[in-house]
Design a protein around this motif. Structure first.
Motif, PDB file in Angstrom:
ATOM      1  N   ASN A   9     132.001 -77.396 -46.793  1.00  0.00           N
ATOM      2  CA  ASN A   9     131.238 -76.168 -46.541  1.00  0.00           C
ATOM      3  C   ASN A   9     132.067 -74.897 -46.725  1.00  0.00           C
ATOM      4  O   ASN A   9     131.837 -73.888 -46.077  1.00  0.00           O
ATOM      5  CB  ASN A   9     130.627 -76.190 -45.129  1.00  0.00           C
ATOM      6  CG  ASN A   9     129.461 -75.223 -44.992  1.00  0.00           C
ATOM      7  OD1 ASN A   9     128.803 -74.875 -45.964  1.00  0.00           O
ATOM      8  ND2 ASN A   9     129.213 -74.775 -43.770  1.00  0.00           N
ATOM      9  N   SER A  28     123.405 -69.602 -37.718  1.00  0.00           N
ATOM     10  CA  SER A  28     124.646 -70.365 -37.730  1.00  0.00           C
ATOM     11  C   SER A  28     125.133 -70.690 -36.330  1.00  0.00           C
ATOM     12  O   SER A  28     124.893 -69.947 -35.368  1.00  0.00           O
ATOM     13  CB  SER A  28     125.728 -69.574 -38.467  1.00  0.00           C
ATOM     14  OG  SER A  28     126.928 -70.287 -38.535  1.00  0.00           O
ATOM     15  N   LYS A  87     123.637 -74.634 -45.309  1.00  0.00           N
ATOM     16  CA  LYS A  87     125.086 -74.661 -45.480  1.00  0.00           C
ATOM     17  C   LYS A  87     125.530 -73.231 -45.727  1.00  0.00           C
ATOM     18  O   LYS A  87     124.718 -72.299 -45.659  1.00  0.00           O
ATOM     19  CB  LYS A  87     125.489 -75.604 -46.616  1.00  0.00           C
ATOM     20  CG  LYS A  87     125.741 -77.046 -46.152  1.00  0.00           C
ATOM     21  CD  LYS A  87     126.603 -77.794 -47.156  1.00  0.00           C
ATOM     22  CE  LYS A  87     126.999 -79.153 -46.605  1.00  0.00           C
ATOM     23  NZ  LYS A  87     127.877 -79.888 -47.544  1.00  0.00           N
ATOM     24  N   GLY A  88     126.788 -73.047 -46.096  1.00  0.00           N
ATOM     25  CA  GLY A  88     127.292 -71.693 -46.227  1.00  0.00           C
ATOM     26  C   GLY A  88     126.973 -71.044 -47.555  1.00  0.00           C
ATOM     27  O   GLY A  88     127.081 -71.666 -48.608  1.00  0.00           O
ATOM     28  N   ASP A 126     129.432 -78.526 -51.325  1.00  0.00           N
ATOM     29  CA  ASP A 126     130.821 -78.672 -50.879  1.00  0.00           C
ATOM     30  C   ASP A 126     130.851 -79.458 -49.567  1.00  0.00           C
ATOM     31  O   ASP A 126     130.328 -78.984 -48.555  1.00  0.00           O
ATOM     32  CB  ASP A 126     131.438 -77.290 -50.679  1.00  0.00           C
ATOM     33  CG  ASP A 126     132.906 -77.344 -50.295  1.00  0.00           C
ATOM     34  OD1 ASP A 126     133.435 -78.450 -50.069  1.00  0.00           O
ATOM     35  OD2 ASP A 126     133.533 -76.273 -50.220  1.00  0.00           O
ATOM     36  N   SER A 186     132.661 -74.393 -54.635  1.00  0.00           N
ATOM     37  CA  SER A 186     131.606 -73.380 -54.522  1.00  0.00           C
ATOM     38  C   SER A 186     130.870 -73.249 -55.837  1.00  0.00           C
ATOM     39  O   SER A 186     131.448 -73.406 -56.917  1.00  0.00           O
ATOM     40  CB  SER A 186     132.207 -72.035 -54.121  1.00  0.00           C
ATOM     41  OG  SER A 186     133.176 -71.611 -55.070  1.00  0.00           O
ATOM     42  N   PHE A 199     127.921 -72.943 -51.051  1.00  0.00           N
ATOM     43  CA  PHE A 199     128.694 -74.133 -50.697  1.00  0.00           C
ATOM     44  C   PHE A 199     127.805 -75.327 -50.357  1.00  0.00           C
ATOM     45  O   PHE A 199     128.245 -76.257 -49.689  1.00  0.00           O
ATOM     46  CB  PHE A 199     129.625 -73.819 -49.520  1.00  0.00           C
ATOM     47  CG  PHE A 199     130.705 -72.833 -49.856  1.00  0.00           C
ATOM     48  CD1 PHE A 199     131.894 -73.249 -50.441  1.00  0.00           C
ATOM     49  CD2 PHE A 199     130.534 -71.479 -49.601  1.00  0.00           C
ATOM     50  CE1 PHE A 199     132.888 -72.342 -50.761  1.00  0.00           C
ATOM     51  CE2 PHE A 199     131.524 -70.564 -49.916  1.00  0.00           C
ATOM     52  CZ  PHE A 199     132.707 -70.995 -50.506  1.00  0.00           C
ATOM     53  N   ARG A 200     126.562 -75.337 -50.838  1.00  0.00           N
ATOM     54  CA  ARG A 200     125.660 -76.433 -50.494  1.00  0.00           C
ATOM     55  C   ARG A 200     126.147 -77.777 -51.043  1.00  0.00           C
ATOM     56  O   ARG A 200     125.773 -78.833 -50.513  1.00  0.00           O
ATOM     57  CB  ARG A 200     124.248 -76.135 -50.985  1.00  0.00           C
ATOM     58  CG  ARG A 200     124.060 -76.126 -52.477  1.00  0.00           C
ATOM     59  CD  ARG A 200     122.637 -75.744 -52.876  1.00  0.00           C
ATOM     60  NE  ARG A 200     122.375 -74.334 -52.616  1.00  0.00           N
ATOM     61  CZ  ARG A 200     121.196 -73.747 -52.826  1.00  0.00           C
ATOM     62  NH1 ARG A 200     120.173 -74.452 -53.307  1.00  0.00           N
ATOM     63  NH2 ARG A 200     121.031 -72.461 -52.579  1.00  0.00           N
ATOM     64  N   ASP A 230     128.956 -72.237 -39.342  1.00  0.00           N
ATOM     65  CA  ASP A 230     128.585 -73.391 -40.160  1.00  0.00           C
ATOM     66  C   ASP A 230     127.433 -73.122 -41.118  1.00  0.00           C
ATOM     67  O   ASP A 230     127.102 -73.974 -41.941  1.00  0.00           O
ATOM     68  CB  ASP A 230     128.256 -74.597 -39.274  1.00  0.00           C
ATOM     69  CG  ASP A 230     127.010 -74.383 -38.413  1.00  0.00           C
ATOM     70  OD1 ASP A 230     126.407 -73.294 -38.474  1.00  0.00           O
ATOM     71  OD2 ASP A 230     126.646 -75.318 -37.673  1.00  0.00           O
ATOM     72  N   ASN A 231     126.800 -71.929 -41.032  1.00  0.00           N
ATOM     73  CA  ASN A 231     125.634 -71.699 -41.894  1.00  0.00           C
ATOM     74  C   ASN A 231     125.445 -70.210 -42.140  1.00  0.00           C
ATOM     75  O   ASN A 231     124.615 -69.560 -41.496  1.00  0.00           O
ATOM     76  CB  ASN A 231     124.374 -72.296 -41.259  1.00  0.00           C
ATOM     77  CG  ASN A 231     123.157 -72.139 -42.162  1.00  0.00           C
ATOM     78  OD1 ASN A 231     123.289 -71.992 -43.369  1.00  0.00           O
ATOM     79  ND2 ASN A 231     121.975 -72.153 -41.572  1.00  0.00           N
TER      80      ASN A 231
END
Length: 662
Positions: free
Chosen positions: A302, A229, A268-269, A299, A310, A296-297, A239-240
């Motif tokens: 994120n 991230s 993503k998160g 969203d 989510s 959260f891919r 961010d990840n």
């Protein structure tokens, strides 16, 4: 012709007071776990292995900070380790203590992990509670780290535990954590490096969100990880976030890759927000694990700002650390809105049944889904709706004792303020076993919240909750039988003098699967035998009155109790009532129990008497001369709460009766 003395003792003499029992009336639901002063809330519940439950809660009676207390309810709903007015203290401090997780020790006791906050640092501690309710490790618990929080525990398979936690020892300023673990043996001695072992040898920060036994003395730990991230310092955001896992053996060594096994590294998160009431990881039955997470891919934000979108994803990892399903996981729900607070249970095929909380279109819901060991989702797309509300819902879920069903409870605000409802869901086909709406466990008009559920050793459940009926917050509980009904509710059981015999009378307000009532009598209060049986209604929601005469009571004390037997042969006992039979006169004492003034009622007597009151040790605590008439008062306001004998001596007779000072 003999006459009779009727002494009615509406109290069972046992170690912690009167008999309690489960309530068959959801509008009463009065089984007390703790009603001490101040507030008790946030209960955690586990089975005791004998049909009852062990319950822990947060408690503010100390006035400063927050402590943890606990107690045990047996299978009949009676508090065992302490009176419901007290509870036993796990902690006794002036700082804040927060329960992280409680698990069974497999022997009628419990393991608990909690964290403390003294305003400067967090610390992680563990303790073992024996099946007698005693703390068996260090008096204040085994401290694992003074820079720790968010503990999760599992059994080590040998009488001890393995625990994992978030530790910020390497970042004291910002308190960004890494994942550590420790093993504590059955004697409370740490087995690995004194300060714990790092679970991952990797850069970045990480936090565990679940741990399970690996079946070989070690454990599998699921982890949220920042190594891939970028960090936005201005907004304090990554961010990840990714999902990793690690398996450690009984010696504390990594079995999988030293840096941990990637479970989901989608760009993503992903987050694991599991806690002691919502397990995000469960065994697959073959030495591996099923791991779920909030994803959260899909969203656009994120997960960093509202509106949130989510989803729920999961993955199966085998004992060798190899992913069994599609890369980055299989979706259980990708519906619009926010899905969170996942609870997983094994499905018996290497997969899992998941329950989660969902917010969508202004409503709140509880949803469930099953995924088999092959990675195939079984039920309705995006999950099967259990309940939908227009207000937030708090819930917990647990397997039943046979691992064939999910036990689920939630606080239902539709009938304001809040009710407690329970449901049982078949793992085989997802059917609702306790009706489409579930069963009402507590429907009082005052506030109930924060329900927690466990099994009762069979197909039924025990539910505890935070209760506001007494103006402050207390802990109450109730039991639901395997068929989704509340237990029999016994309203009264009493004895009444009729001519030269005794009439036993009782009433119920509800019955479920009751078979018969057996009235038992004893001469000493310990050894009982049956004097008659009465068939029960079986199933009823109406008030029913029963009676059975004892036409030949013995001289002296006659102790009576009611044995209530269901169709499966299981039974519970009522309180004990006592009738004392003497020759020649009619004498009784009342009220009993009594607070300040005891009355002696005599029939056909008007003569001088000497009374002596003795405590349980035989010590004389009061002596008084008086004249026995129809209603003679005796002041006992200075006596302590206990059981006493009163000896009444006249010129012709000496009588000995028993009363309870409350």
């Amino acid at each position: 012709m003999r006459k009779f003395t009727l002494v009615f003792i509406a109290l069972q003499i046992c170690s912690y007071g009167i008999y309690a029992q489960w309530s068959g009336d959801a509008q009463v639901a009065d089984t007390k776990v703790c009603t001490a002063n101040a507030n008790q809330n946030t209960s955690f519940i586990i089975p005791d292995g004998s049909g009852g439950a062990i319950i822990f809660w947060k408690d503010s009676r100390g006035g400063t900070g927050q402590d943890i207390y606990y107690n045990k309810l047996n299978s009949t709903g009676v508090t065992v380790w302490s009176a419901a007015s007290a509870g036993l203290s796990l902690t006794n401090t002036t700082i804040y203590n927060t329960i992280d997780q409680v698990i069974s020790d497999g022997n009628g006791g419990a393991f608990i992990t909690w964290e403390t906050d003294d305003g400067a640092n967090f610390a992680q501690l563990v303790q073992h509670i024996s099946n007698a309710g005693a703390k068996t490790w260090a008096a204040t618990g085994v401290s694992l780290s003074n820079t720790a929080f968010g503990g999760n525990i599992c059994s080590d398979g040998n009488g001890g535990i393995i625990i994992t936690w978030s530790d910020y020892r390497d970042d004291l300023e910002d308190q960004r954590p890494q994942t550590f673990a420790q093993r504590v043996n059955s004697s409370g001695t740490v087995q690995w490096t004194a300060s714990g072992i790092p679970v991952e040898n990797a850069t970045g920060f990480s936090a565990p969100f679940g741990i399970i036994p690996d079946g070989a003395g070690g454990a599998i730990i699921s982890i949220t990880d920042t190594r891939n991230s970028n960090y936005d310092a201005a907004n304090d955001l990554y961010d990840n976030l990714d999902i990793y896992a690690q398996r450690i053996n009984a010696s504390g060594n990594a079995v999988w890759a030293a840096a941990g096994l990637p479970v989901c590294t989608f760009a993503k998160g992903q987050g694991g927000n599991g806690d002691g009431k919502h397990p995000y990881v469960v065994p697959d039955g073959s030495g591996g694990a099923v791991i779920a997470w909030q994803d959260f891919r899909n969203d656009p934000n994120n997960g960093n700002r509202s509106p949130y979108n989510s989803d729920i994803f999961c993955q199966r990892i085998n004992a060798n650390g190899v992913a069994q399903w599609a890369a980055d996981g299989i979706s259980l729900c990708i519906a619009t809105g926010s899905q969170e607070e996942i609870s997983l249970m094994p499905d018996g095929t290497g997969g899992a049944v998941a329950v989660w909380y969902e917010e969508q279109n202004g409503n709140s819901a509880i949803v469930t889904q099953k995924i088999k060991g092959s990675g195939i989702v079984q039920w309705t797309v995006n999950g099967k709706l259990v309940v939908s509300q227009n207000h937030p819902v708090s819930y917990t879920a647990s397997p039943d004792a046979t691992n064939s069903a999910v036990l689920l409870t939630w606080a239902d605000p539709l009938n304001s303020p809040q009710d407690i409802t329970a449901q049982k869901i078949s793992i085989a086909d997802g059917s609702f076993l306790w009706g489409n709406e579930g069963i009402l466990v507590c429907g009082r008009t005052d506030a109930q919240s924060e329900p927690a559920i466990t099994h009762n050793g069979g197909g039924g459940a025990i539910i505890s909750w935070t209760d506001g009926r007494n103006s402050s917050q207390d802990i109450y509980a109730n039991r639901v039988l395997a068929n989704g009904t509340l237990p029999l509710m016994l309203v009264t059981f009493e004895a009444q003098l009729i001519n030269q015999g005794v009439l036993l009378k009782w009433s119920t307000s509800s019955e479920q699967n009751t078979s018969y009532f057996d009235v038992e009598r004893s001469a000493d209060g310990n050894n009982f035998s049956s004097i008659g049986k009465i068939n029960a209604a079986g199933n009823s929601t109406s008030s029913i009155n029963y009676s059975l005469p004892d036409n030949d009571p013995s001289s002296g004390n006659n102790f009576y109790r009611l044995k209530m037997v269901d169709v499966d042969g299981k039974f519970i006992y009522s309180k004990i009532v006592t009738v004392n039979i003497i020759e020649g006169k009619f004498l009784r004492i009342y009220p009993n129990p009594v607070k300040n003034t005891l009355y002696l009622h005599a029939s056909g007597i008007n003569e001088n008497a000497l009374i002596q009151i003795m405590d349980l040790s035989g010590k004389k605590v009061k002596e008084q001369k008086l004249v026995l008439t129809g209603r003679t008062p005796v002041d006992i306001s200075n006596l302590s709460k206990s059981v006493y004998k009163i000896i009444i001596k006249t010129k012709a007779n000496t009588e000995e009766l028993t009363f309870v000072k409350e």
